[in-house]
Design a protein around this motif. Structure first.
Motif, mmCIF file in Angstrom:
data_model
loop_
_atom_site.group_PDB
_atom_site.id
_atom_site.type_symbol
_atom_site.label_atom_id
_atom_site.label_comp_id
_atom_site.label_asym_id
_atom_site.label_seq_id
_atom_site.Cartn_x
_atom_site.Cartn_y
_atom_site.Cartn_z
ATOM 1 N N ILE A 130 -7.086 3.593 5.991
ATOM 2 C CA ILE A 130 -6.110 4.665 5.795
ATOM 3 C C ILE A 130 -4.834 4.085 5.190
ATOM 4 N N THR A 131 -4.428 4.608 4.059
ATOM 5 C CA THR A 131 -3.212 4.150 3.398
ATOM 6 C C THR A 131 -1.985 4.807 4.026
ATOM 7 N N PRO A 132 -0.983 4.019 4.428
ATOM 8 C CA PRO A 132 0.269 4.615 4.929
ATOM 9 C C PRO A 132 1.026 5.289 3.785
ATOM 10 N N THR A 133 1.053 6.604 3.789
ATOM 11 C CA THR A 133 1.555 7.347 2.630
ATOM 12 C C THR A 133 3.063 7.209 2.420
ATOM 13 N N GLY A 180 -13.947 -4.359 -5.592
ATOM 14 C CA GLY A 180 -12.663 -4.793 -5.049
ATOM 15 C C GLY A 180 -12.593 -4.584 -3.551
ATOM 16 N N GLN A 181 -11.971 -5.525 -2.846
ATOM 17 C CA GLN A 181 -11.912 -5.480 -1.388
ATOM 18 C C GLN A 181 -10.493 -5.370 -0.838
ATOM 19 N N SER A 182 -9.514 -5.866 -1.584
ATOM 20 C CA SER A 182 -8.146 -5.871 -1.065
ATOM 21 C C SER A 182 -7.148 -5.667 -2.197
ATOM 22 N N LYS A 183 -5.876 -5.604 -1.838
ATOM 23 C CA LYS A 183 -4.822 -5.370 -2.809
ATOM 24 C C LYS A 183 -4.658 -6.523 -3.802
ATOM 25 N N PHE A 184 -5.269 -7.666 -3.524
ATOM 26 C CA PHE A 184 -5.179 -8.793 -4.454
ATOM 27 C C PHE A 184 -5.701 -8.398 -5.833
ATOM 28 N N SER A 185 -6.728 -7.566 -5.861
ATOM 29 C CA SER A 185 -7.303 -7.139 -7.137
ATOM 30 C C SER A 185 -6.271 -6.415 -7.991
ATOM 31 N N ILE A 200 3.821 -4.287 -2.592
ATOM 32 C CA ILE A 200 4.511 -3.540 -1.533
ATOM 33 C C ILE A 200 3.608 -2.506 -0.873
ATOM 34 N N SER A 201 2.707 -1.936 -1.645
ATOM 35 C CA SER A 201 1.860 -0.836 -1.162
ATOM 36 C C SER A 201 0.987 -1.253 0.015
ATOM 37 N N GLY A 202 0.673 -0.272 0.853
ATOM 38 C CA GLY A 202 -0.273 -0.497 1.939
ATOM 39 C C GLY A 202 -1.688 -0.123 1.545
ATOM 40 N N SER A 203 -1.870 0.362 0.324
ATOM 41 C CA SER A 203 -3.203 0.715 -0.171
ATOM 42 C C SER A 203 -3.950 -0.546 -0.567
ATOM 43 N N GLN A 204 -5.158 -0.702 -0.050
ATOM 44 C CA GLN A 204 -5.933 -1.907 -0.330
ATOM 45 C C GLN A 204 -6.689 -1.825 -1.651
ATOM 46 N N LEU A 205 -6.956 -0.625 -2.129
ATOM 47 C CA LEU A 205 -7.793 -0.473 -3.323
ATOM 48 C C LEU A 205 -7.135 0.330 -4.432
ATOM 49 N N GLY A 206 -6.006 0.971 -4.157
ATOM 50 C CA GLY A 206 -5.334 1.769 -5.173
ATOM 51 C C GLY A 206 -4.688 0.891 -6.236
#
Length: 526
Positions: free
Chosen positions: A285-288, A325-330, A51-57
């Motif tokens: 930029i992550t949508p907070t 890591g490059q995207s949220k898949f990780s 669900i998150s918009g963070s790609q690396l978090g």
């Protein structure tokens, strides 16, 4: 999300090995069943990551909540506590709807960098005892004072009485593998970039443990190994899930605990989001507000099936970034790895020496607190360096939130002193959407308090836009704003946005480095 599997999958493996003992350690420190920590790790990866918009978090159970959780479980009972976790998740959803994510923009860059360096130092110091075979402090603890009455530094002395030759040998072997893999082998052949060094180090540790059983001092005793719960049957596995007692929802103490979890978890998440975005090489930029919604959903799911509260965690996020890591898949895939491994190979996981994981985290901690970072912050002047150092000292000698609070307080004092002579505001004018030309005029004093508004305006520019940024009246431009411009320049190239800076020295289009440009501008003004 699937464009960089060759980098995301190896990174997810590293995050998996880092997250596994942290999930167990935080559950132990929280007075909760060990399996509840694994549930939170799985949900944090799969549900929050999706669900998150963070790609690396990367999200999971957080050490910062351990004391709160311990007290809540002791007073409420575990099943009633799970109701508080669900309530906390619902409140986080509400915070996302109310757009409370903007809070993250009001933490200055110096404090965020101090947080990263402080956590790096804490990670490094906390792993040294584990590297020597002394595991009295739980994995993932970031607080100075420990539950057993010891602290970060006293444990370094205590470990000398419990040194394990086997643990030291495994640590040294692991560090050699990790450094050799990163510095030498990865540059020799492509295969060494596909197979992560930490996976090889873990495999070497498992082989060592199997071959050295019964070898006296060189053997590693069971308490120095990962300890995943091992179910004897499918029924035993599903029996580890616990469900909340909603019959107790009218208890006011449950609502107080839920509100506390929501506030602390949201604040830690927003701080981690800011830090992760700073570390992102692509400066995304992550949508907070979306992040709060994702965290709230994750906490609802975790609470419903017997898991601990979840936040985004800088230790796992930084390990993800450092591993490529490059995207949220990780993050998502690491959640599946935890799930599949605890179902299929818990016996094998329990052969992993904690010393191997200590070696991995020693490198993560060092990279977060490199000496070059201290040198860079010192070169930026007192207004950046003092809040940076205060944040580090606060985190190392207290805990994360207190350290951040001290750094923020000092940062505000510095800003107030600098703002005594000048007003600070952002002025916008001359917008013409039809021809794609925009004009932004900055005031005499522009501080980190303005970075949320400036960032929002920059990222709202359409493709092929032409922006005139007038800084002729600007006498003091905070380093945070310069960083935003530098970070936005990466996105501007992708959107074909031209930025023309108008200053006392003249005009320039798309400068290669805003930091260098404004440094020269500062000297011109002086």
């Amino acid at each position: 999300m699937f464009k960089n599997l060759n980098k995301d999958i190896p990174a997810s493996v590293v995050v998996f090995f880092v997250a596994l003992p942290l999930c167990l350690g935080i559950a132990l420190a929280s007075g909760a069943p060990l399996f509840s920590g694994l549930i939170a790790g799985i949900v944090g990866g799969i549900v929050v990551g999706s669900i998150s918009g963070s790609q690396l978090g990367v999200s999971g159970p957080a050490a910062g909540l351990a004391v709160i959780v311990l007290g809540a479980i002791a007073s409420l009972g575990f099943e009633n506590f799970l109701v508080a976790v669900v309530i906390g998740g619902v409140l986080q959803l509400l915070l996302g709807v109310l757009k409370a994510g903007v809070i993250g923009y009001y933490f200055p860059s110096s404090v965020i960098k101090g947080m990263l360096a402080g956590i790096g130092i804490i990670i490094f110091l906390k792993q040294i005892p584990h590297a020597f075979g002394y595991d009295k402090d739980y994995e993932g603890d970031l607080a100075f004072s420990q539950a057993d009455g010891e602290n970060t530094f006293s444990e370094l002395i205590n470990m000398l009485d419990y040194v394990s030759p086997g643990a030291i040998l495994v640590t040294v072997i692991s560090l050699i593998i990790l450094l050799l893999w990163e510095k030498v082998l990865s540059k020799k052949h492509k295969i060494f970039t596909i197979i992560p060094g930490p996976l090889v180090a873990v495999a070497a540790g498992v082989i060592y443990q199997i071959t050295m059983v019964g070898s006296g001092n060189l053997a590693i005793s069971p308490e120095h190994l990962v300890q995943v719960p091992v179910p004897e049957s499918a029924a035993d596995f599903f029996g580890q899930f616990t469900f909340p007692n909603f019959g107790a929802i009218t208890n006011p103490q449950i609502w107080i605990a839920g509100a506390t979890i929501a506030i602390v978890a949201s604040l830690e998440t927003l701080l981690c989001v800011e830090a992760t975005d700073k570390l992102d090489p692509q400066k995304r930029i992550t949508p907070t507000n979306r992040e709060l919604f994702a965290q709230g959903t994750g906490n609802i799911v975790s609470g419903l099936i017997g898991g601990l509260p979840i936040t985004q965690v800088i230790v796992r996020s930084s390990a993800n970034i450092q591993s490529g890591g490059q995207s949220k898949f990780s993050a998502i895939f690491h959640g599946f790895l935890i799930l599949l491994s605890v179902i299929t190979i818990p016996f094998l996981l329990n052969k992993i020496p904690l010393a191997v994981l200590a070696a991995i985290l020693l490198i993560v901690g060092y990279k977060l607190a490199k000496p070059a970072l201290f040198k860079q912050m010192f070169s930026l002047g007192k207004s950046q360096f003092i809040p940076f150092i205060v944040t580090i000292v606060g985190i190392v000698f207290t805990d994360l939130l207190i350290g951040i609070g001290l750094g923020l307080a000092v940062g505000i004092i510095v800003i107030l002193l600098n703002s005594y002579k000048n007003s600070h505001f952002l002025h916008k004018e001359g917008y013409d959407v039809n021809d794609g030309k925009f004009k932004m005029t900055l005031a005499e004093e522009v501080t980190f308090l303005n970075k949320g508004a400036i960032s929002r305006e920059l990222h709202s520019l359409p493709e092929n836009a032409y922006l005139e940024l007038d800084v002729t009246k600007t006498k003091n431009l905070d380093h945070d704003i310069v960083e935003i411009l530098d970070e936005f320049s990466v996105r501007a190239k992708e959107k074909n946005i031209t930025i023309k800076i108008i200053s006392e020295r003249g005009t320039i289009e798309n400068p290669s480095s805003y930091k260098e440009f404004f440094e020269k501008e500062k000297k011109q003004i002086a």
